[in-house]
Design a protein around this motif. Structure first.
Motif, PDB file in Angstrom:
ATOM      1  N   ASP A  28      19.141  26.973  28.523  1.00 54.07           N
ATOM      2  CA  ASP A  28      19.993  26.189  29.419  1.00 54.07           C
ATOM      3  C   ASP A  28      19.160  25.309  30.351  1.00 54.07           C
ATOM      4  OD1 ASP A  28      22.426  27.188  28.399  1.00 54.07           O
ATOM      5  OD2 ASP A  28      22.221  28.985  29.640  1.00 54.07           O
ATOM      6  N   GLY A  29      18.015  24.847  29.854  1.00 52.17           N
ATOM      7  CA  GLY A  29      17.180  23.952  30.635  1.00 52.17           C
ATOM      8  C   GLY A  29      16.273  24.629  31.634  1.00 52.17           C
ATOM      9  N   MET A  34       9.220  12.150  31.805  1.00 49.04           N
ATOM     10  CA  MET A  34       8.098  12.447  30.910  1.00 49.04           C
ATOM     11  C   MET A  34       6.877  11.617  31.314  1.00 49.04           C
ATOM     12  SD  MET A  34       9.995  12.595  27.178  1.00 49.04           S
ATOM     13  CE  MET A  34       8.482  13.010  26.308  1.00 49.04           C
ATOM     14  N   ALA A  35       6.384  11.847  32.511  1.00 43.58           N
ATOM     15  CA  ALA A  35       5.327  10.996  33.057  1.00 43.58           C
ATOM     16  C   ALA A  35       4.044  11.029  32.253  1.00 43.58           C
ATOM     17  CB  ALA A  35       5.049  11.398  34.502  1.00 43.58           C
ATOM     18  N   ALA A  53       8.872  19.408  26.072  1.00 48.02           N
ATOM     19  CA  ALA A  53      10.083  20.212  26.254  1.00 48.02           C
ATOM     20  C   ALA A  53      11.224  19.364  26.812  1.00 48.02           C
ATOM     21  CB  ALA A  53       9.799  21.396  27.168  1.00 48.02           C
ATOM     22  N   LYS A  54      10.898  18.426  27.695  1.00 52.75           N
ATOM     23  CA  LYS A  54      11.933  17.542  28.236  1.00 52.75           C
ATOM     24  C   LYS A  54      12.547  16.688  27.132  1.00 52.75           C
ATOM     25  CE  LYS A  54       9.838  17.357  32.838  1.00 52.75           C
ATOM     26  NZ  LYS A  54       9.074  16.548  33.812  1.00 52.75           N
ATOM     27  N   SER A  78      12.975  25.453  37.157  1.00 54.03           N
ATOM     28  CA  SER A  78      12.994  24.163  36.483  1.00 54.03           C
ATOM     29  C   SER A  78      11.579  23.749  36.130  1.00 54.03           C
ATOM     30  CB  SER A  78      13.634  23.117  37.399  1.00 54.03           C
ATOM     31  OG  SER A  78      13.323  21.814  36.950  1.00 54.03           O
ATOM     32  N   LEU A  79      11.459  22.944  35.064  1.00 54.90           N
ATOM     33  CA  LEU A  79      10.143  22.449  34.667  1.00 54.90           C
ATOM     34  C   LEU A  79       9.493  21.611  35.758  1.00 54.90           C
ATOM     35  CD1 LEU A  79      10.728  21.367  30.975  1.00 54.90           C
ATOM     36  CD2 LEU A  79       9.224  23.163  31.771  1.00 54.90           C
TER      37      LEU A  79
END
Length: 385
Positions: A87-88, A249-250, A276-277, A42-43
């Motif tokens: 797919d994330g 998206m901080a 990307a988010k 995951s990101l």
């Protein structure tokens, strides 16, 4: 003798080319070396080095085409960041020298799609109407043809206003004048003062000034105060609560002019992962972690071809054929029809291909003459997926 206007244009072009470097340096963006994450992480769960990492599970043909965006710099320009998700899950992440996962990079016109989403929130809240007259005070005088302009017209770049995105020479365009010249102190006032040159919905006219008008409408809707600080705070709070916090998206940092109007057509900053988010948010049709944040109807509007240019939707580019003689934005002859992208000056891309379940972010510096090659490389990459 070099005129004042030419000096202004030269300075503006220098700023256009250097802005990303300034932002990166100002944020202290050198990422420390760290172990490579497992494939498909995951990101939010990975820490990576600013160098390419081994991805044994990624087919060699895909990895080669992705790496080519870094190695073929003479053809496509400098690539500073490239991310791919399926797919994330992260399947590829690489940065150019001096850039890394924490580097904030400029959006340029990718900001337009973020502005469209913010507008969509307010339409969904019942505070704005997509097809009612755009609430711009300067257009409300009796007999003013601009009073017929709607949010739909603005989002489709078909307001009919006399906006010139890129002049010939460049300093005669609205973009340089608005961002760096006479219009810089009040960008919305500059954009909204332009006269009507056509009827609403008559012609397609891509314009960063149009997006600043939308930003002004957003601020006016959120607060009645003309105070620049109050306007900035209202917009920042809105973005924080509706977009930054729920999407994680901080790093997203919008910029504002002296009047407190967000520069929603061209100047936001964020990391590649946070861009990307945003792409994933669009790919999932406004749903995050099972929660719908934006109505399906608004995403459908954004992703439906506009009347005057099928390659453009609601402040976003579509993988459809554009009118004859117009430069393609994407690659409609090679990719799926549902592919779309946020695209910015110098080759900033958030590419989303729902049918392939893929999101790609490419950030860098590409000259105008290199764009055909860059589009070809990105088309090769998406085709390989």
């Amino acid at each position: 003798m070099i005129t004042k206007k030419r000096l202004l244009a030269s300075a503006a072009l220098a700023m256009l080319g250097a802005w990303t470097l300034t932002q990166a340096a100002g944020q202290g963006m050198m990422a420390p070396a760290s172990p490579a994450p497992k494939f498909g992480a995951s990101l939010d769960d990975v820490e990576v080095a600013a160098t390419p990492r081994a991805l044994p599970a990624l087919p060699a043909a895909i990895r080669t085409r992705a790496d080519a965006l870094f190695t073929d710099a003479d053809d496509v320009g400098q690539t500073r960041a490239l991310l791919m998700l399926r797919d994330g899950e992260l399947i590829y992440e690489r940065y150019g020298a001096g850039f890394g996962p924490d580097t904030k990079l400029i959006s340029w016109s990718m900001a337009k799609s973020i502005t469209a989403v913010l507008t969509g929130f307010l339409v969904a809240d019942g505070q704005l109407s997509l097809d009612g007259p755009a609430p711009v005070a300067a257009w409300q005088r009796s007999g003013d043809p601009r009073g017929a302009i709607t949010l739909r017209n603005l989002l489709h770049m078909s307001s009919g206003l006399e906006h010139v995105e890129n002049g010939d020479p460049i300093w005669q365009g609205d973009t340089v004048a608005m961002l760096f010249g006479d219009g810089a102190g009040d960008m919305a006032g500059f954009a909204e003062a332009k006269p009507a040159a056509a009827q609403p919905d008559e012609v397609f006219n891509y314009s960063s000034a149009t997006s600043v008008i939308l930003s002004d409408i957003v601020a006016d809707t959120l607060t009645p105060s003309p105070n620049p600080e109050a306007r900035r705070d209202a917009v920042r709070d809105f973005i924080g609560g509706r977009l930054i916090e729920p999407l994680g998206m901080a790093s997203l940092t919008p910029e504002f002019d002296a009047k407190g109007t967000m520069i929603g057509g061209s100047i936001m900053h964020a990391t590649a992962r946070d861009y990307a988010k945003f792409g994933e948010f669009l790919r999932n049709r406004g749903v995050v972690n099972g929660q719908r944040l934006l109505p399906e109807t608004w995403l459908r509007f954004m992703l439906t071809p506009s009347r005057n240019d099928a390659g453009y939707g609601g402040h976003i580019w579509l993988n459809r054929k554009r009118p004859a003689g117009v430069t393609p934005a994407l690659w409609p002859d090679r990719g799926p029809n549902d592919l779309f992208a946020c695209i910015g000056h110098q080759g900033q891309y958030i590419i989303v291909s729902p049918s392939q379940r893929v999101t790609i972010v490419r950030l860098g510096v590409t000259r105008d003459d290199q764009f055909p090659a860059l589009r070809g490389h990105l088309a090769d990459l998406t085709e390989s997926l």
